[in-house]
Design an enzyme around this catalytic site. Structure first.
Site, PDB file in Angstrom:
ATOM      1  N   ASN A  13       0.828  -1.218   0.000  1.00 53.51           N
ATOM      2  CA  ASN A  13       0.000   0.000   0.000  1.00 53.51           C
ATOM      3  C   ASN A  13       0.854   1.255   0.000  1.00 53.51           C
ATOM      4  OD1 ASN A  13      -2.314  -1.562   0.384  1.00 53.51           O
ATOM      5  ND2 ASN A  13      -2.292  -1.306   2.610  1.00 53.51           N
ATOM      6  N   GLY A  41       1.563  -1.026   3.833  1.00 54.38           N
ATOM      7  CA  GLY A  41       0.908  -2.305   3.502  1.00 54.38           C
ATOM      8  C   GLY A  41       1.517  -3.361   4.408  1.00 54.38           C
ATOM      9  N   GLY A 215       1.363  -4.750  22.586  1.00 55.47           N
ATOM     10  CA  GLY A 215       1.864  -3.375  22.562  1.00 55.47           C
ATOM     11  C   GLY A 215       2.904  -3.141  23.643  1.00 55.47           C
ATOM     12  N   GLY A 218       4.087  -5.922  26.037  1.00 52.52           N
ATOM     13  CA  GLY A 218       4.966  -7.024  25.637  1.00 52.52           C
ATOM     14  C   GLY A 218       4.254  -8.152  24.909  1.00 52.52           C
ATOM     15  N   ASP A 244       3.952  -5.245  12.243  1.00 56.78           N
ATOM     16  CA  ASP A 244       4.630  -5.773  11.047  1.00 56.78           C
ATOM     17  C   ASP A 244       6.118  -5.961  11.325  1.00 56.78           C
ATOM     18  OD1 ASP A 244       2.196  -5.610   9.746  1.00 56.78           O
ATOM     19  OD2 ASP A 244       2.571  -3.557   9.074  1.00 56.78           O
TER      20      ASP A 244
HETATM   21  O1  RIB Z   1       0.202  -2.442   9.757  1.00 54.41           O
HETATM   22  C1  RIB Z   1       0.307  -1.145   9.250  1.00 54.41           C
HETATM   23  C2  RIB Z   1      -0.155  -1.112   7.821  1.00 54.41           C
HETATM   24  O2  RIB Z   1      -1.528  -1.395   7.790  1.00 54.41           O
HETATM   25  C3  RIB Z   1      -0.001   0.234   7.166  1.00 54.41           C
HETATM   26  O3  RIB Z   1       1.254   0.406   6.555  1.00 54.41           O
HETATM   27  C4  RIB Z   1      -1.164   0.259   6.198  1.00 54.41           C
HETATM   28  O4  RIB Z   1      -0.799   0.224   4.854  1.00 54.41           O
HETATM   29  C5  RIB Z   1      -2.056  -0.910   6.586  1.00 54.41           C
HETATM   30  O5  RIB Z   1      -1.958  -1.926   5.669  1.00 54.41           O
END
Ligand code: RIB
Length: 300
Positions: A13, A41, A215, A218, A244
């Site tokens: 994204n 993304g 968060g 932990g 991520d």
């Molecule tokens: O986890 C964060 C992501 O969630 C962002 O970068 C956004 O694009 C959504 O996909």
């Protein structure tokens, strides 16, 4: 250091990020502080996190044949990610996420666009790539059937699967059974467990696969007993992509043969460093940066 081959199948994204001191209520207009377009993304973020740590990372996904798509592909290449398999599609525009940052937290609306062109057939056409990976990393910003197809192929080739069930939706038991590790946050874990009827044994088995991200509180996971890994204290600029970063770090560490506990600690450090900069990917650290950080925390 062993070579880690990580394949990510997921979303790419462009994040449209607005910072504001006050979030408007419905029907209201407020003046904000700043606006940025930043690569994001969940799939791409996790790929960048793994690649920065030194993993040989391959991304499978779709962008539109537009400026955002071109920028994002160029960006992913610059991060050392193999994007030879990401083909721009003509009939959908690149996925975007509209993100509002306020008071240290965020709200996100995703318009998937081209990400929904990652069909089961597209996934099946990359069976060889999946088969030759150490880890397959999945999230839920592409069609669910495609996630199921990817997991099925990974199981066929005995490749470990990590599923980050975000954004959360009801998931078929068959998919969850194919996954080696599930990485929900507390909210996602609750919804996931409430949305399926489990026997007591199934519930226990599933819980053993869960690495629950909490968060600043932990990580929690359950093996023979409950294990809690504390988070690190850092100056938070932007928490977007923290999950991520955790997933990319976790995939890297597991592919290196780390124990669950060590992998969680390592990934928690990756996530901590990632939130010190604006944008999902800007703060994602290299392996050396994580090691140096862990040393300052008296951990290595
Ligand atoms: O986890 C964060 C992501 O969630 C962002 O970068 C956004 O694009 C959504 O996909």
């Amino acid at each position: 250091m062993k070579n880690s081959k990580i394949t990510v199948i997921g979303s790419i994204n462009m994040d449209l990020v607005t910072s504001t001191n006050r979030v408007p209520i419905l029907g209201e207009t407020v003046m904000g502080e700043a606006f940025h377009t930043i690569p994001g993304g969940k799939g791409a973020n996790q790929a960048v996190a793994a690649a920065r740590l030194g993993a040989e990372t391959t991304m499978i996904g779709c962008v539109g044949n537009d400026l955002f798509g071109q920028d994002l592909l160029k960006h992913l290449k610059s991060q050392g990610i193999n994007v030879a398999n990401v083909k721009p599609v003509t009939h959908s525009s690149t996925g975007i996420a509209s993100i509002t940052l306020s008071n240290g937290d965020n709200q996100i609306i995703v318009i998937p666009g081209a990400n929904y062109q990652v069909t089961p057939d597209v996934v099946a056409s990359f069976e060889e790539v999946i088969a030759t990976s150490d880890i397959l990393l999945l999230q839920l910003e592409i069609p669910l059937e495609s996630v199921e197809k990817a997991a099925e192929l990974a199981v066929k080739h005995q490749v470990k699967v990590i599923l980050n069930p975000a954004p959360i939706q009801p998931l078929p038991k068959g998919l969850l059974e194919k996954v080696n590790y599930l990485t929900p946050n507390e909210y996602e874990q609750q919804l996931l467990f409430d949305s399926i009827e489990w026997t007591v044994e199934e519930r226990q088995e599933m819980l053993k696969k869960c690495i629950i991200t909490r968060g600043s509180k932990g990580i929690t996971f359950y093996q023979d007993e409950k294990v809690e890994i504390p988070s690190f204290k850092v100056d938070v600029v932007d928490t977007t992509g923290a999950g991520d970063s955790f997933n990319g770090g976790f995939a890297y560490s597991i592919s290196q043969g780390a124990s669950l506990e060590d992998a969680c600690r390592f990934a928690t450090a990756v996530a901590a460093l990632s939130v010190t900069k604006l944008g999902a990917q800007s703060g994602m650290p290299t392996l050396e940066e994580v090691q140096a950080f862990l040393q300052t925390q008296g951990e290595e």
